[in-house]
Design an enzyme around this catalytic site. Structure first.
Site, PDB file in Angstrom:
ATOM      1  N   ASP A   1      70.578 -19.480  10.923  1.00  0.00           N
ATOM      2  CA  ASP A   1      71.395 -18.185  11.096  1.00  0.00           C
ATOM      3  C   ASP A   1      71.646 -17.898   9.624  1.00  0.00           C
ATOM      4  O   ASP A   1      71.050 -18.186   8.739  1.00  0.00           O
ATOM      5  CB  ASP A   1      73.012 -18.629  11.914  1.00  0.00           C
ATOM      6  CG  ASP A   1      73.758 -19.643  11.033  1.00  0.00           C
ATOM      7  OD1 ASP A   1      73.288 -20.182   9.892  1.00  0.00           O
ATOM      8  OD2 ASP A   1      74.667 -19.933  11.537  1.00  0.00           O
TER       9      ASP A   1
ATOM     10  N   GLN B   1      80.108 -14.840  16.232  1.00  0.00           N
ATOM     11  CA  GLN B   1      80.810 -13.802  15.411  1.00  0.00           C
ATOM     12  C   GLN B   1      82.148 -14.257  14.908  1.00  0.00           C
ATOM     13  O   GLN B   1      82.952 -13.391  14.582  1.00  0.00           O
ATOM     14  CB  GLN B   1      80.904 -12.490  15.945  1.00  0.00           C
ATOM     15  CG  GLN B   1      79.817 -11.496  15.433  1.00  0.00           C
ATOM     16  CD  GLN B   1      78.718 -11.461  16.384  1.00  0.00           C
ATOM     17  OE1 GLN B   1      78.376 -12.366  17.135  1.00  0.00           O
ATOM     18  NE2 GLN B   1      78.120 -10.524  16.296  1.00  0.00           N
ATOM     19  N   THR B   2      82.613 -15.442  15.249  1.00  0.00           N
ATOM     20  CA  THR B   2      84.071 -15.868  15.074  1.00  0.00           C
ATOM     21  C   THR B   2      84.223 -17.250  14.541  1.00  0.00           C
ATOM     22  O   THR B   2      83.284 -18.212  14.622  1.00  0.00           O
ATOM     23  CB  THR B   2      84.497 -15.755  16.806  1.00  0.00           C
ATOM     24  OG1 THR B   2      84.171 -14.855  17.517  1.00  0.00           O
ATOM     25  CG2 THR B   2      85.973 -16.223  16.601  1.00  0.00           C
TER      26      THR B   2
ATOM     27  N   THR C   1      81.588  -3.870  13.901  1.00  0.00           N
ATOM     28  CA  THR C   1      80.445  -4.091  13.146  1.00  0.00           C
ATOM     29  C   THR C   1      79.928  -2.710  12.681  1.00  0.00           C
ATOM     30  O   THR C   1      79.773  -2.763  11.298  1.00  0.00           O
ATOM     31  CB  THR C   1      79.132  -4.508  14.026  1.00  0.00           C
ATOM     32  OG1 THR C   1      79.609  -5.788  14.627  1.00  0.00           O
ATOM     33  CG2 THR C   1      78.036  -5.010  13.085  1.00  0.00           C
TER      34      THR C   1
ATOM     35  N   TYR D   1      83.857  -8.975  20.713  1.00  0.00           N
ATOM     36  CA  TYR D   1      82.209  -8.733  21.128  1.00  0.00           C
ATOM     37  C   TYR D   1      82.022  -9.224  22.551  1.00  0.00           C
ATOM     38  O   TYR D   1      81.555 -10.209  22.715  1.00  0.00           O
ATOM     39  CB  TYR D   1      81.443  -9.478  20.072  1.00  0.00           C
ATOM     40  CG  TYR D   1      81.439  -9.237  18.435  1.00  0.00           C
ATOM     41  CD1 TYR D   1      80.972  -8.102  18.345  1.00  0.00           C
ATOM     42  CD2 TYR D   1      82.439  -9.999  17.672  1.00  0.00           C
ATOM     43  CE1 TYR D   1      81.095  -7.694  16.988  1.00  0.00           C
ATOM     44  CE2 TYR D   1      82.517  -9.477  16.532  1.00  0.00           C
ATOM     45  CZ  TYR D   1      81.864  -8.433  15.997  1.00  0.00           C
ATOM     46  OH  TYR D   1      81.947  -8.070  14.797  1.00  0.00           O
TER      47      TYR D   1
ATOM     48  N   CYS E   1      76.953 -31.714  -3.311  1.00  0.00           N
ATOM     49  CA  CYS E   1      75.955 -31.367  -2.417  1.00  0.00           C
ATOM     50  C   CYS E   1      74.810 -32.465  -2.394  1.00  0.00           C
ATOM     51  O   CYS E   1      74.222 -32.704  -3.484  1.00  0.00           O
ATOM     52  CB  CYS E   1      75.464 -29.880  -2.704  1.00  0.00           C
ATOM     53  SG  CYS E   1      74.132 -29.559  -1.328  1.00  0.00           S
TER      54      CYS E   1
ATOM     55  N   ARG F   1      81.194 -31.039  19.158  1.00  0.00           N
ATOM     56  CA  ARG F   1      80.428 -32.332  18.566  1.00  0.00           C
ATOM     57  C   ARG F   1      80.175 -33.550  19.420  1.00  0.00           C
ATOM     58  O   ARG F   1      81.455 -33.695  19.970  1.00  0.00           O
ATOM     59  CB  ARG F   1      80.513 -32.446  17.121  1.00  0.00           C
ATOM     60  CG  ARG F   1      80.100 -31.226  16.389  1.00  0.00           C
ATOM     61  CD  ARG F   1      80.011 -31.431  14.819  1.00  0.00           C
ATOM     62  NE  ARG F   1      79.427 -30.273  14.197  1.00  0.00           N
ATOM     63  CZ  ARG F   1      79.869 -29.723  12.993  1.00  0.00           C
ATOM     64  NH1 ARG F   1      80.555 -30.503  12.282  1.00  0.00           N
ATOM     65  NH2 ARG F   1      79.262 -28.730  12.411  1.00  0.00           N
TER      66      ARG F   1
ATOM     67  N   CYS G   1      78.282 -27.522  -5.601  1.00  0.00           N
ATOM     68  CA  CYS G   1      77.017 -27.916  -6.016  1.00  0.00           C
ATOM     69  C   CYS G   1      77.207 -29.666  -6.349  1.00  0.00           C
ATOM     70  O   CYS G   1      76.392 -30.495  -6.324  1.00  0.00           O
ATOM     71  CB  CYS G   1      76.092 -27.593  -7.057  1.00  0.00           C
ATOM     72  SG  CYS G   1      75.703 -25.854  -6.506  1.00  0.00           S
TER      73      CYS G   1
ATOM     74  N   CYS H   1      77.735 -25.184   0.845  1.00  0.00           N
ATOM     75  CA  CYS H   1      76.752 -24.201   0.011  1.00  0.00           C
ATOM     76  C   CYS H   1      77.378 -22.625   0.676  1.00  0.00           C
ATOM     77  O   CYS H   1      76.873 -21.828   1.348  1.00  0.00           O
ATOM     78  CB  CYS H   1      75.479 -24.178   0.638  1.00  0.00           C
ATOM     79  SG  CYS H   1      74.200 -23.344  -0.413  1.00  0.00           S
TER      80      CYS H   1
ATOM     81  N   TYR I   1      67.983 -18.061  16.867  1.00  0.00           N
ATOM     82  CA  TYR I   1      68.766 -19.052  16.424  1.00  0.00           C
ATOM     83  C   TYR I   1      69.671 -19.906  17.417  1.00  0.00           C
ATOM     84  O   TYR I   1      69.479 -21.066  17.457  1.00  0.00           O
ATOM     85  CB  TYR I   1      70.076 -18.415  15.447  1.00  0.00           C
ATOM     86  CG  TYR I   1      71.268 -19.179  15.307  1.00  0.00           C
ATOM     87  CD1 TYR I   1      70.978 -20.472  14.568  1.00  0.00           C
ATOM     88  CD2 TYR I   1      72.271 -19.256  16.191  1.00  0.00           C
ATOM     89  CE1 TYR I   1      72.182 -21.290  14.451  1.00  0.00           C
ATOM     90  CE2 TYR I   1      73.198 -20.246  16.082  1.00  0.00           C
ATOM     91  CZ  TYR I   1      73.227 -21.212  15.084  1.00  0.00           C
ATOM     92  OH  TYR I   1      74.184 -22.262  14.957  1.00  0.00           O
TER      93      TYR I   1
ATOM     94  N   GLU J   1      78.023 -22.208  20.654  1.00  0.00           N
ATOM     95  CA  GLU J   1      77.040 -21.572  19.802  1.00  0.00           C
ATOM     96  C   GLU J   1      77.445 -19.919  20.166  1.00  0.00           C
ATOM     97  O   GLU J   1      77.219 -19.262  19.041  1.00  0.00           O
ATOM     98  CB  GLU J   1      75.682 -21.768  19.914  1.00  0.00           C
ATOM     99  CG  GLU J   1      75.247 -23.062  19.679  1.00  0.00           C
ATOM    100  CD  GLU J   1      75.819 -23.223  18.087  1.00  0.00           C
ATOM    101  OE1 GLU J   1      75.602 -22.305  17.393  1.00  0.00           O
ATOM    102  OE2 GLU J   1      75.738 -24.534  17.384  1.00  0.00           O
TER     103      GLU J   1
HETATM  104  N1  ADE Z   1      78.586 -22.056  13.654  1.00  0.00           N
HETATM  105  C1  ADE Z   1      77.366 -21.933  14.483  1.00  0.00           C
HETATM  106  N2  ADE Z   1      77.183 -23.178  15.187  1.00  0.00           N
HETATM  107  C2  ADE Z   1      78.153 -24.081  14.765  1.00  0.00           C
HETATM  108  C3  ADE Z   1      78.268 -25.539  15.035  1.00  0.00           C
HETATM  109  N3  ADE Z   1      77.598 -25.980  15.837  1.00  0.00           N
HETATM  110  N4  ADE Z   1      79.218 -26.200  14.598  1.00  0.00           N
HETATM  111  C4  ADE Z   1      80.171 -25.602  13.623  1.00  0.00           C
HETATM  112  N5  ADE Z   1      79.973 -24.222  13.181  1.00  0.00           N
HETATM  113  C5  ADE Z   1      78.839 -23.401  13.981  1.00  0.00           C
END
Ligand code: ADE
Length: 360
Positions: A148, A52-53, A308, A92, A212, A35, A209, A201, A130, A47
């Site tokens: 997703d 999957q993690t 999976t 994966y 939220c 971020r 909630c 959520c 996604y 991403e």
């Molecule tokens: N899971 C998938 N994308 C994400 C993101 N950008 N930040 C946090 N969790 C995520």
């Protein structure tokens, strides 16, 4: 409300709900390494790793990966075995292979610049609806939906929908229905939806909630349906495979086997293994058939690994071989590797993690 209704009427989230969501995100977002960057390469890598993690598991891999492969050109050029080593433990592995294929495409087709276009992103190997939406919105501010499983849960509850979220059609419909709700700050919107799904959520009837920002408009919050929604049809039970794993070693070297280039864990190095659970009496002949001469065999602990679609139920043996063993008659794909070399250069999938402590 059903997604198809939402498409033709008002936006899925009214402007007041969007504003409340963005305000909440600005005040409550977790500081995560991906971020605060608008570098599409970094966002893309994050991403794919997050597909999957879990977030906490991704963090150290993300830092290490980017330190060594800081841009598309570096990713496109890295030798495959080194790439697998950087990915070792994340699982994966096809994600890493697809990343590299896509990086090569970006070099050849887009001059090394990740395209600022949802459809062009979608055409890259390993980039689905996604991920294309996430990169387009977070890196480029394009009003693209990124839906997703977590976001689907938020939307199904928000609208009180009983549509089966395991179905591709449901996902497609929600994605399109969401598009008209996306504000100018598309990147924050995408991340806010992900964040709400991850921290508020949450699944299994534990939705919070009370904290939220979407609760005033949310059908499931109002009607106490978070324990019921979303609806997800059952998955096929996983196939169970029994395996006998072999730690074949002479003190300085350990046997590895390269898996076939197609299928589960394609092309990765594994501890040699045989189908079924072999008894200690059956083992010497089975080991000789692989080209080794066993001196001593000892049963060690059992382990399980869940993929999976498949579950491995493993029993295992250490197999001592003579230090002078020359490996002249080893079967296809089988090799004897110096232990230091193994740790430094070979990626052994985490399916075998119960046994890696024996590799010293
Ligand atoms: N899971 C998938 N994308 C994400 C993101 N950008 N930040 C946090 N969790 C995520």
């Amino acid at each position: 409300m059903k997604p198809e209704d939402a498409q033709s009427v008002a936006p899925l989230l009214c402007p007041e709900a969007v504003e409340a969501l963005l305000d909440w995100y600005a005040a409550n977002r977790r500081e995560l390494p991906w971020r605060g960057t608008a570098d599409p390469y970094r966002i893309w890598i994050s991403e794919i790793m997050l597909q999957q993690t879990r977030v906490e598991a991704v963090k150290p891999y993300y830092a290490r990966f980017l330190a060594e492969l800081p841009d598309v050109a570096a990713l496109a050029a890295v030798p495959e075995q080194r790439l697998m080593k950087l990915w070792e433990g994340l699982g994966y592995y096809s994600r890493a292979r697809n990343l590299q294929k896509a990086a090569k495409t970006v070099m050849e087709r887009y001059g090394g610049q990740i395209p600022a276009d949802e459809a062009a992103l979608r055409s890259l190997c390993g980039v689905g609806d996604y991920t294309a939406g996430a990169i387009a919105s977070i890196a480029f501010g394009i009003r693209a939906p990124a839906v997703d499983g977590n976001v689907l849960r938020v939307l199904a509850r928000f609208c009180g929908s009983y549509d089966d979220i395991a179905r591709q059609e449901t996902k497609k419909k929600w994605s399109e229905a969401l598009r008209s709700s996306i504000p100018a700050d598309a990147g924050s919107f995408t991340q806010a939806m992900i964040e709400i799904g991850a921290t508020v959520c949450v699944p299994n009837g534990e939705a919070r909630c009370g904290v939220c920002p979407l609760a005033p408009w949310c059908v499931a919050a109002r009607e106490q349906l978070t324990g019921v929604l979303p609806v997800r049809s059952g998955k096929k039970p996983r196939r169970v495979e029994e395996l006998t794993v072999l730690l074949i070693r002479d003190g300085a070297r350990t046997a590895l086997h390269r898996r076939p280039s197609k299928g589960l864990l394609a092309g990765l190095y594994e501890l040699p293994n045989l189908p079924g659970h072999l008894t200690q009496d059956e083992l010497p002949d089975a080991v000789r058939a692989l080209g080794f001469e066993p001196l001593r065999v000892r049963r060690i602990e059992d382990a399980r690994h869940i993929f999976t679609h498949v579950e491995w139920h493993m029993i295992a043996y250490t197999v001592q071989i003579a230090p002078e063993f020359d490996g002249a008659r080893l079967g296809a794909g089988m090799l004897l590797v110096d232990n230091g070399e193994l740790r430094a250069r070979y990626a052994v999938p985490s399916a075998f993690s119960a046994y890696t402590k024996y590799l010293s």
